[in-house]
Design a protein around this motif. Structure first.
Motif, mmCIF file in Angstrom:
data_model
loop_
_atom_site.group_PDB
_atom_site.id
_atom_site.type_symbol
_atom_site.label_atom_id
_atom_site.label_comp_id
_atom_site.label_asym_id
_atom_site.label_seq_id
_atom_site.Cartn_x
_atom_site.Cartn_y
_atom_site.Cartn_z
ATOM 1 N N GLU A 34 8.904 0.425 24.693
ATOM 2 C CA GLU A 34 8.997 -0.347 23.456
ATOM 3 C C GLU A 34 7.636 -0.871 23.003
ATOM 4 O O GLU A 34 7.348 -0.923 21.803
ATOM 5 C CB GLU A 34 9.971 -1.508 23.632
ATOM 6 N N ASP A 35 6.796 -1.277 23.954
ATOM 7 C CA ASP A 35 5.474 -1.797 23.591
ATOM 8 C C ASP A 35 4.640 -0.721 22.898
ATOM 9 O O ASP A 35 3.999 -0.977 21.872
ATOM 10 C CB ASP A 35 4.738 -2.307 24.841
ATOM 11 N N LYS A 36 4.645 0.486 23.459
ATOM 12 C CA LYS A 36 3.841 1.569 22.883
ATOM 13 C C LYS A 36 4.386 1.984 21.512
ATOM 14 O O LYS A 36 3.616 2.249 20.582
ATOM 15 C CB LYS A 36 3.806 2.762 23.830
ATOM 16 N N LEU A 37 5.717 2.039 21.385
ATOM 17 C CA LEU A 37 6.303 2.399 20.090
ATOM 18 C C LEU A 37 6.052 1.297 19.062
ATOM 19 O O LEU A 37 5.777 1.592 17.894
ATOM 20 C CB LEU A 37 7.807 2.650 20.241
ATOM 21 N N GLY A 38 6.139 0.052 19.490
ATOM 22 C CA GLY A 38 5.851 -1.051 18.574
ATOM 23 C C GLY A 38 4.419 -1.016 18.084
ATOM 24 O O GLY A 38 4.139 -1.261 16.907
ATOM 25 N N GLU A 39 3.503 -0.676 18.982
ATOM 26 C CA GLU A 39 2.094 -0.557 18.607
ATOM 27 C C GLU A 39 1.888 0.615 17.657
ATOM 28 O O GLU A 39 1.146 0.514 16.670
ATOM 29 C CB GLU A 39 1.267 -0.364 19.883
ATOM 30 N N ARG A 40 2.560 1.715 17.920
ATOM 31 C CA ARG A 40 2.416 2.908 17.073
ATOM 32 C C ARG A 40 2.890 2.654 15.655
ATOM 33 O O ARG A 40 2.218 3.030 14.683
ATOM 34 C CB ARG A 40 3.196 4.062 17.678
ATOM 35 N N PHE A 41 4.065 2.024 15.517
ATOM 36 C CA PHE A 41 4.648 1.821 14.192
ATOM 37 C C PHE A 41 4.297 0.465 13.571
ATOM 38 O O PHE A 41 4.656 0.200 12.420
ATOM 39 C CB PHE A 41 6.173 1.960 14.268
ATOM 40 N N GLY A 42 3.609 -0.384 14.311
ATOM 41 C CA GLY A 42 3.229 -1.691 13.781
ATOM 42 C C GLY A 42 4.410 -2.616 13.580
ATOM 43 O O GLY A 42 4.471 -3.353 12.586
ATOM 44 N N VAL A 43 5.360 -2.568 14.513
ATOM 45 C CA VAL A 43 6.564 -3.392 14.403
ATOM 46 C C VAL A 43 6.809 -4.105 15.726
ATOM 47 O O VAL A 43 6.157 -3.849 16.740
ATOM 48 C CB VAL A 43 7.805 -2.530 14.050
ATOM 49 N N SER A 44 7.788 -5.024 15.715
ATOM 50 C CA SER A 44 8.115 -5.781 16.914
ATOM 51 C C SER A 44 8.949 -4.953 17.882
ATOM 52 O O SER A 44 9.528 -3.927 17.512
ATOM 53 C CB SER A 44 8.899 -7.038 16.532
ATOM 54 N N ARG A 45 9.039 -5.426 19.124
ATOM 55 C CA ARG A 45 9.877 -4.754 20.112
ATOM 56 C C ARG A 45 11.339 -4.788 19.689
ATOM 57 O O ARG A 45 12.087 -3.838 19.940
ATOM 58 C CB ARG A 45 9.704 -5.425 21.476
ATOM 59 N N ALA A 46 11.754 -5.877 19.044
ATOM 60 C CA ALA A 46 13.143 -5.991 18.590
ATOM 61 C C ALA A 46 13.472 -4.910 17.558
ATOM 62 O O ALA A 46 14.556 -4.325 17.571
ATOM 63 C CB ALA A 46 13.398 -7.375 18.004
ATOM 64 N N THR A 47 12.516 -4.612 16.670
ATOM 65 C CA THR A 47 12.714 -3.565 15.665
ATOM 66 C C THR A 47 12.808 -2.199 16.339
ATOM 67 O O THR A 47 13.674 -1.382 16.004
ATOM 68 C CB THR A 47 11.560 -3.573 14.651
ATOM 69 N N VAL A 48 11.925 -1.953 17.307
ATOM 70 C CA VAL A 48 11.977 -0.693 18.050
ATOM 71 C C VAL A 48 13.314 -0.557 18.770
ATOM 72 O O VAL A 48 13.954 0.503 18.732
ATOM 73 C CB VAL A 48 10.825 -0.617 19.068
ATOM 74 N N ARG A 49 13.754 -1.650 19.389
ATOM 75 C CA ARG A 49 15.009 -1.626 20.153
ATOM 76 C C ARG A 49 16.191 -1.259 19.250
ATOM 77 O O ARG A 49 17.054 -0.461 19.618
ATOM 78 C CB ARG A 49 15.229 -2.988 20.804
ATOM 79 N N GLU A 50 16.229 -1.836 18.047
ATOM 80 C CA GLU A 50 17.324 -1.547 17.111
ATOM 81 C C GLU A 50 17.284 -0.098 16.641
ATOM 82 O O GLU A 50 18.320 0.561 16.526
ATOM 83 C CB GLU A 50 17.266 -2.489 15.909
ATOM 84 N N ALA A 51 16.073 0.403 16.363
ATOM 85 C CA ALA A 51 15.942 1.797 15.918
ATOM 86 C C ALA A 51 16.378 2.757 17.016
ATOM 87 O O ALA A 51 17.099 3.735 16.759
ATOM 88 C CB ALA A 51 14.496 2.069 15.513
ATOM 89 N N VAL A 52 15.951 2.502 18.233
ATOM 90 C CA VAL A 52 16.307 3.366 19.362
ATOM 91 C C VAL A 52 17.806 3.305 19.634
ATOM 92 O O VAL A 52 18.441 4.328 19.929
ATOM 93 C CB VAL A 52 15.500 2.973 20.616
ATOM 94 N N LEU A 53 18.399 2.121 19.490
ATOM 95 C CA LEU A 53 19.833 1.975 19.704
ATOM 96 C C LEU A 53 20.618 2.860 18.731
ATOM 97 O O LEU A 53 21.599 3.508 19.120
ATOM 98 C CB LEU A 53 20.249 0.512 19.533
ATOM 99 N N GLY A 54 20.185 2.908 17.469
ATOM 100 C CA GLY A 54 20.858 3.763 16.492
ATOM 101 C C GLY A 54 20.793 5.229 16.881
ATOM 102 O O GLY A 54 21.771 5.972 16.727
ATOM 103 N N LEU A 55 19.659 5.671 17.419
ATOM 104 C CA LEU A 55 19.516 7.067 17.840
ATOM 105 C C LEU A 55 20.289 7.355 19.126
ATOM 106 O O LEU A 55 20.760 8.466 19.337
ATOM 107 C CB LEU A 55 18.030 7.401 18.023
ATOM 108 N N LEU A 56 20.427 6.338 19.973
ATOM 109 C CA LEU A 56 21.260 6.482 21.165
ATOM 110 C C LEU A 56 22.723 6.663 20.767
ATOM 111 O O LEU A 56 23.416 7.553 21.268
ATOM 112 C CB LEU A 56 21.123 5.239 22.059
ATOM 113 N N GLU A 57 23.184 5.821 19.839
ATOM 114 C CA GLU A 57 24.580 5.881 19.401
ATOM 115 C C GLU A 57 24.876 7.202 18.693
ATOM 116 O O GLU A 57 26.002 7.709 18.748
ATOM 117 C CB GLU A 57 24.898 4.704 18.476
#
Length: 221
Positions: A34-57
């Motif tokens: 999450e830290d690396k993805l947050g750094e890549r996209f310039g967003v918070s870990r919470a935003t990354v977590r929500e995006a990844v959750l949608g792709l998991l579902e």
């Protein structure tokens, strides 16, 4: 006309889906943390977590306990693209009751692209939603020359382009999902026995409903 900007969550989802399309991430690859993805996209870990959750579902990703998140290798149900797909049969084979809802049938002037393929000035466009146990799983727009009946019985082969995408407001409404949800878009041209294009189709598949398997055959020498 106001253009709705993608939310930060949608931007991360689209970026990850682009990785799948371009092959930057392949089936079995581990997702960066999450830290690396947050750094890549310039967003918070919470935003990354929500995006990844949608792709998991949606079945694009899978989580391994104690190991991390990986690109999925085997989503739910599958059907091959080496032949014309019978979606009703595929839905039934997955253990669901298949139904279809016709939304609209329209006769209209052909677009330049439609005329190029179908050689018809006017086309019949059929909008439908296919359901599994009453849940919308595929929204489709089929177009064929207006001066002919449905060409389904003429189809002998098809060429399809597959692309992960995200639901806009229109698709979200048709499929009863949230805007920004992952979808698989299928852009297909169907041909008759002599090789003439007889139908153009655009389909949007809910991410956790199907896996389309492309089987390739070696060409004869």
């Amino acid at each position: 006309m106001t253009v709705r900007r993608l939310s930060l969550v949608d931007q991360v989802r689209r970026g990850l889906l682009d990785d799948l399309v371009l092959g930057t991430l392949s089936p079995g690859d581990k997702l960066p943390n999450e830290d690396k993805l947050g750094e890549r996209f310039g967003v918070s870990r919470a935003t990354v977590r929500e995006a990844v959750l949608g792709l998991l579902e949606a079945g694009y990703l899978t989580r391994r306990h104690g190991s991390g998140t990986y690109v999925a290798e085997a989503p739910r149900s599958r059907h091959p693209l080496e032949s014309i797909v019978d979606y009703a049969a595929a839905i039934e084979a997955a253990g669901h009751t298949a139904t279809v809802r016709t939304l609209k049938e329209t006769v209209r002037a052909a677009t330049p692209e439609e005329f190029e393929h179908l050689h018809a000035d006017t086309v019949t466009e059929l909008e439908r939603v296919r359901l599994a146990d009453g849940r919308p799983v595929i929204y489709s727009r089929d177009r064929h020359p207006a001066n002919t009946a449905s060409p389904t019985h003429l189809i002998r082969r098809a060429s399809a382009h597959l692309m992960p995408t995200l639901a806009d407001e229109h698709l979200a409404q048709r499929l009863d999902i949230a805007p920004g949800s992952p979808l698989l878009q299928v852009d297909q041209i169907a041909y008759d026995a002599p090789g003439r294009a007889v139908m153009l189709s655009l389909e949007w598949h809910v991410g956790d409903a199907f896996e389309l398997i492309l089987n390739r055959r070696a060409s004869a020498d």
